[in-house]
Design an enzyme around this catalytic site. Structure first.
Site, PDB file in Angstrom:
ATOM      1  N   ARG A  26       1.041  -1.038  -0.016  1.00 35.69           N
ATOM      2  CA  ARG A  26       0.048   0.082   0.400  1.00 35.69           C
ATOM      3  C   ARG A  26       1.430   1.141  -0.085  1.00 35.69           C
ATOM      4  O   ARG A  26       1.732   0.950   0.148  1.00 35.69           O
ATOM      5  CB  ARG A  26      -0.859  -0.125   1.242  1.00 35.69           C
ATOM      6  CG  ARG A  26      -1.818  -1.302   0.721  1.00 35.69           C
ATOM      7  CD  ARG A  26      -2.630  -0.638   2.594  1.00 35.69           C
ATOM      8  NE  ARG A  26      -2.150  -1.506   3.735  1.00 35.69           N
ATOM      9  CZ  ARG A  26      -1.965  -1.014   4.863  1.00 35.69           C
ATOM     10  NH1 ARG A  26      -2.622   0.767   4.251  1.00 35.69           N
ATOM     11  NH2 ARG A  26      -1.416  -0.856   5.518  1.00 35.69           N
ATOM     12  N   LEU A  78      -4.714  -0.584  -4.930  1.00 37.55           N
ATOM     13  CA  LEU A  78      -5.348  -1.525  -5.059  1.00 37.55           C
ATOM     14  C   LEU A  78      -6.903  -1.399  -4.373  1.00 37.55           C
ATOM     15  O   LEU A  78      -7.655  -2.445  -5.785  1.00 37.55           O
ATOM     16  CB  LEU A  78      -4.820  -3.386  -4.985  1.00 37.55           C
ATOM     17  CG  LEU A  78      -3.426  -4.251  -5.020  1.00 37.55           C
ATOM     18  CD1 LEU A  78      -3.642  -5.309  -3.678  1.00 37.55           C
ATOM     19  CD2 LEU A  78      -3.093  -4.263  -5.891  1.00 37.55           C
ATOM     20  N   ARG A 108      -7.723 -12.569   3.448  1.00 39.03           N
ATOM     21  CA  ARG A 108      -8.845 -14.049   4.515  1.00 39.03           C
ATOM     22  C   ARG A 108      -9.543 -14.237   2.407  1.00 39.03           C
ATOM     23  O   ARG A 108      -9.311 -13.734   1.547  1.00 39.03           O
ATOM     24  CB  ARG A 108      -9.429 -13.189   4.677  1.00 39.03           C
ATOM     25  CG  ARG A 108      -9.690 -12.890   6.151  1.00 39.03           C
ATOM     26  CD  ARG A 108     -10.548 -12.244   6.665  1.00 39.03           C
ATOM     27  NE  ARG A 108     -10.355 -11.827   8.013  1.00 39.03           N
ATOM     28  CZ  ARG A 108     -11.208 -11.476   9.183  1.00 39.03           C
ATOM     29  NH1 ARG A 108     -12.372 -11.710   9.072  1.00 39.03           N
ATOM     30  NH2 ARG A 108     -10.596 -10.371  10.309  1.00 39.03           N
ATOM     31  N   GLY A 120      -7.423 -14.732  13.463  1.00 39.52           N
ATOM     32  CA  GLY A 120      -6.949 -15.532  14.225  1.00 39.52           C
ATOM     33  C   GLY A 120      -4.979 -14.978  14.346  1.00 39.52           C
ATOM     34  O   GLY A 120      -4.926 -14.600  13.181  1.00 39.52           O
ATOM     35  N   HIS A 121      -4.248 -15.735  14.781  1.00 43.98           N
ATOM     36  CA  HIS A 121      -3.235 -15.537  15.197  1.00 43.98           C
ATOM     37  C   HIS A 121      -2.975 -16.819  14.628  1.00 43.98           C
ATOM     38  O   HIS A 121      -2.890 -17.951  15.816  1.00 43.98           O
ATOM     39  CB  HIS A 121      -2.731 -14.426  15.874  1.00 43.98           C
ATOM     40  CG  HIS A 121      -2.548 -12.794  15.060  1.00 43.98           C
ATOM     41  ND1 HIS A 121      -2.267 -12.929  13.900  1.00 43.98           N
ATOM     42  CD2 HIS A 121      -3.015 -11.677  15.323  1.00 43.98           C
ATOM     43  CE1 HIS A 121      -1.423 -11.184  14.138  1.00 43.98           C
ATOM     44  NE2 HIS A 121      -2.774 -10.995  14.615  1.00 43.98           N
ATOM     45  N   ASP A 122      -0.760 -17.192  14.611  1.00 43.08           N
ATOM     46  CA  ASP A 122      -0.361 -17.871  15.188  1.00 43.08           C
ATOM     47  C   ASP A 122      -0.825 -18.744  16.549  1.00 43.08           C
ATOM     48  O   ASP A 122      -1.280 -19.225  16.491  1.00 43.08           O
ATOM     49  CB  ASP A 122       1.435 -17.329  15.847  1.00 43.08           C
ATOM     50  CG  ASP A 122       1.945 -18.520  15.968  1.00 43.08           C
ATOM     51  OD1 ASP A 122       2.322 -19.331  14.929  1.00 43.08           O
ATOM     52  OD2 ASP A 122       1.738 -18.931  16.766  1.00 43.08           O
ATOM     53  N   ASP A 131       3.212 -19.690  12.591  1.00 49.27           N
ATOM     54  CA  ASP A 131       3.846 -18.549  11.416  1.00 49.27           C
ATOM     55  C   ASP A 131       4.801 -19.216  10.427  1.00 49.27           C
ATOM     56  O   ASP A 131       4.513 -19.425   8.935  1.00 49.27           O
ATOM     57  CB  ASP A 131       4.001 -17.057  11.857  1.00 49.27           C
ATOM     58  CG  ASP A 131       2.617 -16.632  11.705  1.00 49.27           C
ATOM     59  OD1 ASP A 131       1.405 -17.219  12.249  1.00 49.27           O
ATOM     60  OD2 ASP A 131       3.372 -15.519  12.627  1.00 49.27           O
TER      61      ASP A 131
END
Length: 353
Positions: free
Chosen positions: A38, A63, A87, A126-128, A156
């Site tokens: 970005r 984008l 996602r 979510g995360h690791d 990860d």
């Protein structure tokens, strides 16, 4: 460009954790990776210098704009592979999904998520740690009282990035043979469960108890755990094989004949107490001087700062000014660190021919 992957052209859609690490690994080994980020957000984590950003050029594109999407589309149409960690459905809504490039049938489309592209949790955040939670791995790591997050290395980077890299390289090899690309659905939860193959196999065979600190590799065994030293630091002991155990005991000054049978888990608490009491009499560095380089299979537990100064790490020059050097080490086409540059759209398209 040089390196084992010098003829590989990869577009990376900037993201967190697993995606930049995978792109970094490919770039370390010579791939021409262009990162789409970005505007004003080259460093996703907001750091002035992020090791995970190294080795590739970057192109700032919005984008959400038609012009940004058109440039991205033209670049991806020339690429061998793409990495994205959005996602499920986001890239399709941008018109940049795997089905949007019929003019590039050999495109290998790498998708990195925590839960995968399908399934009840696919669209959940979510995360690791939360991805690890459903794999059985998090449950198995830590003391008996509670699970311990294994940093974000297991999820990860091991179950995520490296499975994405492996899947993409497999896809590229197949595409060069058949002309047909494919989607690589790399889910951290899938990768970690695959990494659990040996432990799960031991559990199925009745060789692993489904609880923490009760097994040969989880800190319960006296010959595979960390012990506190007199200085408060720790010594890691991995003397699993009988000959290594015997050498460890000899160097610790413990008479093997006076100890109970180590093969009986009922004796493990007593053995841990004996070794713990002995190791607590000297500092970590004293034990390291005595044990490192021997078949006692013991090593000092170093901090992050200390690790860079360890003689073995210094001899192999594993730490450079831009972070860890490329791994693994290839004899004919070794990886190397490269500078990245900001590109204009025309420059980016020219890089990919």
């Amino acid at each position: 460009m040089d390196g084992a992957l010098a003829d590989l052209k990869v577009v990376e859609i900037a993201g967190l954790g697993p995606t930049p690490f995978a792109a970094m690994w490919l770039a370390d080994h010579g791939a021409r990776v262009i990162r789409i980020t970005r505007p004003g957000a080259r460093h996703v984590l907001g750091l002035d210098r992020d090791v995970l950003d190294r080795g590739r050029d970057w192109l700032e594109l919005d984008l959400k704009s038609a012009g940004g999407r058109a440039t991205a589309r033209a670049l991806i149409a020339r690429a061998d592979a793409l990495i994205e960690g959005m996602r499920p459905g986001v890239m399709e809504r941008l018109g940049l999904g795997p089905g949007d490039f019929p003019e590039n049938p050999g495109l290998v489309y790498g998708r990195m998520t925590g839960w995968g592209q399908a399934g009840p949790l696919a669209h959940s955040a979510g995360h690791d740690l939360t991805y690890l939670a459903i794999t059985g791995a998090l449950y198995a790591i830590g003391p008996a009282g509670h699970p311990v997050p294994p940093l974000n290395l297991l999820g990860d980077f091991a179950g995520g990035s490296m499975y994405l890299v492996a899947g993409m390289l497999a896809g590229v090899i197949n595409a060069r043979r058949t002309g047909q690309g494919q989607v690589v659905d790399a889910a951290i939860s899938d990768g970690v469960q695959h990494l659990m193959a040996m432990i799960s196999g031991m559990r199925t065979a009745g060789m692993w108890q489904d609880r923490r600190e009760a097994n040969i590799l989880d800190g319960a065994a006296p010959y595979y755990r960390c012990y506190e030293c007199a200085c408060g630091d720790h010594l890691a002991v991995g003397a699993i094989e009988p000959q290594f155990w015997a050498e460890l005991l000899r160097r610790l000054g413990i008479e093997a004949g006076e100890l109970p049978d180590r093969h009986d888990p009922a004796n493990w608490p007593a053995l841990r107490e004996v070794l713990g009491a002995r190791i607590a009499t000297r500092s970590r560095d004293d034990w390291a001087a005595l044990l490192e380089g021997t078949d006692a299979c013991a090593a000092p537990v170093l901090s992050i700062d200390e690790a860079g100064a360890h003689p073995h790490n210094r001899a192999r020059a594993v730490h450079g000014p831009d972070g860890p050097v490329p791994a693994p080490r290839l004899s004919a086409t070794p990886g190397r660190l490269r500078d990245g540059h900001a590109l204009t759209p025309d420059q980016a398209l020219a890089r990919f021919g």
